[in-house]
Design a protein around this motif. Structure first.
Motif, mmCIF file in Angstrom:
data_model
loop_
_atom_site.group_PDB
_atom_site.id
_atom_site.type_symbol
_atom_site.label_atom_id
_atom_site.label_comp_id
_atom_site.label_asym_id
_atom_site.label_seq_id
_atom_site.Cartn_x
_atom_site.Cartn_y
_atom_site.Cartn_z
ATOM 1 N N ILE A 58 0.832 -1.205 0.000
ATOM 2 C CA ILE A 58 0.000 0.000 0.000
ATOM 3 C C ILE A 58 0.867 1.256 0.000
ATOM 4 O O ILE A 58 0.550 2.231 -0.693
ATOM 5 C CB ILE A 58 -0.985 -0.007 1.187
ATOM 6 C CG1 ILE A 58 -2.014 -1.105 0.973
ATOM 7 C CG2 ILE A 58 -1.652 1.347 1.365
ATOM 8 C CD1 ILE A 58 -2.957 -1.327 2.120
ATOM 9 N N SER A 59 1.956 1.251 0.734
ATOM 10 C CA SER A 59 2.827 2.431 0.756
ATOM 11 C C SER A 59 3.390 2.718 -0.639
ATOM 12 O O SER A 59 3.534 3.881 -1.033
ATOM 13 C CB SER A 59 3.963 2.240 1.756
ATOM 14 O OG SER A 59 4.738 1.103 1.424
ATOM 15 N N MET A 60 3.675 1.672 -1.404
ATOM 16 C CA MET A 60 4.182 1.850 -2.766
ATOM 17 C C MET A 60 3.069 2.347 -3.682
ATOM 18 O O MET A 60 3.302 3.194 -4.545
ATOM 19 C CB MET A 60 4.744 0.526 -3.284
ATOM 20 C CG MET A 60 5.514 0.677 -4.555
ATOM 21 S SD MET A 60 6.968 1.738 -4.410
ATOM 22 C CE MET A 60 7.957 0.811 -3.269
ATOM 23 N N LEU A 61 1.867 1.843 -3.480
ATOM 24 C CA LEU A 61 0.717 2.305 -4.254
ATOM 25 C C LEU A 61 0.529 3.806 -4.079
ATOM 26 O O LEU A 61 0.307 4.533 -5.043
ATOM 27 C CB LEU A 61 -0.548 1.556 -3.816
ATOM 28 C CG LEU A 61 -1.842 1.990 -4.486
ATOM 29 C CD1 LEU A 61 -1.851 1.620 -5.956
ATOM 30 C CD2 LEU A 61 -3.025 1.360 -3.778
ATOM 31 N N LYS A 62 0.684 4.270 -2.862
ATOM 32 C CA LYS A 62 0.532 5.697 -2.594
ATOM 33 C C LYS A 62 1.612 6.502 -3.309
ATOM 34 O O LYS A 62 1.328 7.526 -3.929
ATOM 35 C CB LYS A 62 0.565 5.973 -1.096
ATOM 36 C CG LYS A 62 0.387 7.444 -0.791
ATOM 37 C CD LYS A 62 -0.051 7.702 0.591
ATOM 38 C CE LYS A 62 -0.269 9.193 0.730
ATOM 39 N NZ LYS A 62 -1.212 9.544 1.698
ATOM 40 N N ARG A 63 2.847 6.038 -3.249
ATOM 41 C CA ARG A 63 3.945 6.762 -3.898
ATOM 42 C C ARG A 63 3.753 6.827 -5.415
ATOM 43 O O ARG A 63 3.957 7.868 -6.035
ATOM 44 C CB ARG A 63 5.276 6.088 -3.566
ATOM 45 C CG ARG A 63 5.628 6.240 -2.086
ATOM 46 C CD ARG A 63 6.761 5.362 -1.700
ATOM 47 N NE ARG A 63 8.030 5.935 -2.154
ATOM 48 C CZ ARG A 63 9.195 5.436 -1.846
ATOM 49 N NH1 ARG A 63 9.291 4.358 -1.090
ATOM 50 N NH2 ARG A 63 10.295 5.994 -2.283
ATOM 51 N N ILE A 64 3.336 5.718 -5.992
ATOM 52 C CA ILE A 64 3.132 5.682 -7.441
ATOM 53 C C ILE A 64 1.927 6.532 -7.833
ATOM 54 O O ILE A 64 1.974 7.260 -8.820
ATOM 55 C CB ILE A 64 2.995 4.232 -7.942
ATOM 56 C CG1 ILE A 64 4.352 3.525 -7.793
ATOM 57 C CG2 ILE A 64 2.511 4.193 -9.387
ATOM 58 C CD1 ILE A 64 4.318 2.039 -8.062
ATOM 59 N N LEU A 66 0.840 9.175 -6.359
ATOM 60 C CA LEU A 66 1.253 10.579 -6.276
ATOM 61 C C LEU A 66 2.115 10.978 -7.485
ATOM 62 O O LEU A 66 2.031 12.104 -7.959
ATOM 63 C CB LEU A 66 2.000 10.850 -4.974
ATOM 64 C CG LEU A 66 1.144 10.782 -3.708
ATOM 65 C CD1 LEU A 66 2.015 10.911 -2.460
ATOM 66 C CD2 LEU A 66 0.058 11.830 -3.728
ATOM 67 N N ALA A 67 2.912 10.036 -7.992
ATOM 68 C CA ALA A 67 3.719 10.311 -9.182
ATOM 69 C C ALA A 67 2.827 10.564 -10.397
ATOM 70 O O ALA A 67 3.210 11.288 -11.315
ATOM 71 C CB ALA A 67 4.675 9.149 -9.451
ATOM 72 N N PHE A 68 1.647 9.973 -10.390
ATOM 73 C CA PHE A 68 0.666 10.196 -11.458
ATOM 74 C C PHE A 68 -0.282 11.353 -11.129
ATOM 75 O O PHE A 68 -1.220 11.604 -11.868
ATOM 76 C CB PHE A 68 -0.169 8.938 -11.690
ATOM 77 C CG PHE A 68 0.500 7.888 -12.523
ATOM 78 C CD1 PHE A 68 0.678 8.066 -13.886
ATOM 79 C CD2 PHE A 68 0.943 6.715 -11.948
ATOM 80 C CE1 PHE A 68 1.283 7.083 -14.664
ATOM 81 C CE2 PHE A 68 1.547 5.722 -12.710
ATOM 82 C CZ PHE A 68 1.715 5.912 -14.074
ATOM 83 N N ASP A 69 -0.052 12.033 -10.016
ATOM 84 C CA ASP A 69 -0.942 13.104 -9.551
ATOM 85 C C ASP A 69 -2.369 12.596 -9.365
ATOM 86 O O ASP A 69 -3.340 13.225 -9.810
ATOM 87 C CB ASP A 69 -0.920 14.312 -10.507
ATOM 88 C CG ASP A 69 0.431 14.988 -10.537
ATOM 89 O OD1 ASP A 69 1.056 15.105 -9.467
ATOM 90 O OD2 ASP A 69 0.873 15.385 -11.638
ATOM 91 N N MET A 70 -2.478 11.431 -8.729
ATOM 92 C CA MET A 70 -3.772 10.809 -8.462
ATOM 93 C C MET A 70 -3.797 10.330 -7.022
ATOM 94 O O MET A 70 -2.750 10.194 -6.395
ATOM 95 C CB MET A 70 -3.976 9.569 -9.357
ATOM 96 C CG MET A 70 -3.822 9.783 -10.827
ATOM 97 S SD MET A 70 -3.835 8.211 -11.710
ATOM 98 C CE MET A 70 -5.564 8.081 -12.066
ATOM 99 N N SER A 73 -6.945 5.571 -4.610
ATOM 100 C CA SER A 73 -8.231 5.014 -5.050
ATOM 101 C C SER A 73 -8.476 5.288 -6.530
ATOM 102 O O SER A 73 -9.040 4.443 -7.227
ATOM 103 C CB SER A 73 -9.376 5.552 -4.192
ATOM 104 O OG SER A 73 -9.468 6.946 -4.291
ATOM 105 N N GLU A 74 -8.044 6.446 -7.018
ATOM 106 C CA GLU A 74 -8.183 6.730 -8.447
ATOM 107 C C GLU A 74 -7.313 5.780 -9.279
ATOM 108 O O GLU A 74 -7.722 5.333 -10.346
ATOM 109 C CB GLU A 74 -7.772 8.168 -8.760
ATOM 110 C CG GLU A 74 -8.733 9.213 -8.284
ATOM 111 C CD GLU A 74 -8.199 10.621 -8.487
ATOM 112 O OE1 GLU A 74 -8.948 11.420 -9.071
ATOM 113 O OE2 GLU A 74 -7.057 10.905 -8.068
ATOM 114 N N LEU A 75 -6.132 5.481 -8.773
ATOM 115 C CA LEU A 75 -5.208 4.615 -9.503
ATOM 116 C C LEU A 75 -5.745 3.195 -9.629
ATOM 117 O O LEU A 75 -5.579 2.560 -10.666
ATOM 118 C CB LEU A 75 -3.833 4.612 -8.831
ATOM 119 C CG LEU A 75 -2.721 3.872 -9.562
ATOM 120 C CD1 LEU A 75 -2.470 4.460 -10.942
ATOM 121 C CD2 LEU A 75 -1.444 3.899 -8.745
ATOM 122 N N ILE A 76 -6.402 2.701 -8.600
ATOM 123 C CA ILE A 76 -6.895 1.324 -8.669
ATOM 124 C C ILE A 76 -8.325 1.227 -9.182
ATOM 125 O O ILE A 76 -8.890 0.146 -9.257
ATOM 126 C CB ILE A 76 -6.772 0.594 -7.308
ATOM 127 C CG1 ILE A 76 -7.601 1.279 -6.238
ATOM 128 C CG2 ILE A 76 -5.323 0.457 -6.908
ATOM 129 C CD1 ILE A 76 -7.693 0.489 -4.954
#
Length: 85
Positions: A58-64, A66-70, A73-76
């Motif tokens: 989950i911590s990596m999901l958050k970092r990635i 943010l790199a997409f400016d999302m 929850s938007e990313l998944i």
């Protein structure tokens, strides 16, 4: 659901999510290296995520995300069936 089915579902999701991640990255005309740099992670790890070879914490999901400016929850938020073969 058996343990084998649970594991296969997790593998299927990782593969679909990886394809989604790659499509999103390409739609923004960004390289793996650019997203990895923005996320502060190793590009090799990002490749593994895109190929569905590695589960993401989950911590990596958050970092990635943010790199997409999302937000995470938007990313998944994607249709898994769009990426199933």
């Amino acid at each position: 659901m058996s343990k084998i089915e649970e594991k296969q579902n997790a593998i299927d999701f990782c593969t679909a999510f990886g394809k989604h991640l790659r499509k999103l990255r390409k739609s923004k005309n960004l390289s793996i290296e650019e997203i990895a740099y923005k996320a502060g992670i190793d590009a090799q790890n990002l490749r593994k995520y895109e190929l569905g070879k590695q589960e993401m914490k989950i911590s990596m999901l958050k970092r990635i995300s943010l790199a997409f400016d999302m937000s995470p929850s938007e990313l998944i938020d994607f249709e898994e069936s769009d990426y199933c073969d």
